[in-house]
Design an enzyme around this catalytic site. Sequence first.
Site, PDB file in Angstrom:
ATOM      1  N   HIS A  71       0.359   6.550  -5.849  1.00 53.43           N
ATOM      2  CA  HIS A  71      -0.661   7.351  -5.159  1.00 53.43           C
ATOM      3  C   HIS A  71      -1.796   7.763  -6.100  1.00 53.43           C
ATOM      4  O   HIS A  71      -2.214   8.924  -6.114  1.00 53.43           O
ATOM      5  CB  HIS A  71      -0.023   8.554  -4.462  1.00 53.43           C
ATOM      6  CG  HIS A  71       0.691   8.154  -3.210  1.00 53.43           C
ATOM      7  ND1 HIS A  71       1.952   7.618  -3.230  1.00 53.43           N
ATOM      8  CD2 HIS A  71       0.297   8.171  -1.916  1.00 53.43           C
ATOM      9  CE1 HIS A  71       2.322   7.332  -1.983  1.00 53.43           C
ATOM     10  NE2 HIS A  71       1.338   7.654  -1.173  1.00 53.43           N
ATOM     11  N   CYS A 127     -12.201  -7.863  -2.784  1.00 54.11           N
ATOM     12  CA  CYS A 127     -11.414  -7.024  -3.695  1.00 54.11           C
ATOM     13  C   CYS A 127     -12.283  -6.206  -4.646  1.00 54.11           C
ATOM     14  O   CYS A 127     -11.768  -5.378  -5.397  1.00 54.11           O
ATOM     15  CB  CYS A 127     -10.417  -7.862  -4.481  1.00 54.11           C
ATOM     16  SG  CYS A 127      -9.116  -8.543  -3.443  1.00 54.11           S
ATOM     17  N   GLU A 147       1.408  -7.730  -5.039  1.00 51.84           N
ATOM     18  CA  GLU A 147       0.440  -6.966  -4.252  1.00 51.84           C
ATOM     19  C   GLU A 147       0.747  -7.120  -2.770  1.00 51.84           C
ATOM     20  O   GLU A 147       0.526  -6.197  -1.989  1.00 51.84           O
ATOM     21  CB  GLU A 147      -0.978  -7.448  -4.533  1.00 51.84           C
ATOM     22  CG  GLU A 147      -1.514  -6.993  -5.859  1.00 51.84           C
ATOM     23  CD  GLU A 147      -2.998  -7.282  -6.010  1.00 51.84           C
ATOM     24  OE1 GLU A 147      -3.585  -6.697  -6.914  1.00 51.84           O
ATOM     25  OE2 GLU A 147      -3.572  -8.066  -5.232  1.00 51.84           O
TER      26      GLU A 147
END
Length: 133
Positions: free
Chosen positions: A67, A23, A122
């Site tokens: 985005h 990550c 997530e």
Amino acid sequence: MFEVRVTADFAAAHFLRDYNGKCENLHGHNYKVYAHVRGEVLNEGGMLLDFTKLKAALRKVCKELDHTNLNDKEVFDQNPSAERIAMYIFHGIINELKDEGVDLSFVQGKKDPYLFAVDVFETDTSRARYSIL
């Protein structure tokens, strides 16, 4: 006690600094967000809170993140963890609704509706929650 929940989603990229693992690399998620409101008092229409108002506030805050590379947002201090995202959305909902004349802030002993928690997923199996209690 009554509780209502609305859902929104957004897609964004991030990476975690000070993390030793995959990550730490730039990657993305299709986040799912739940906003929970609690209270003891229903309005004259028999509702805790109009879903439309809560959904609009949640979606507006999520749209700001959609985005984007979350690391570019100063508020996350280069570590946009799911926990920090949940806190950001929680406070964003409060601010959006206050601008619309709806106060969902928590006050000890308050029976009127208040924003209780925001969950940020997530993945389907990984969730962080920011809650006032």
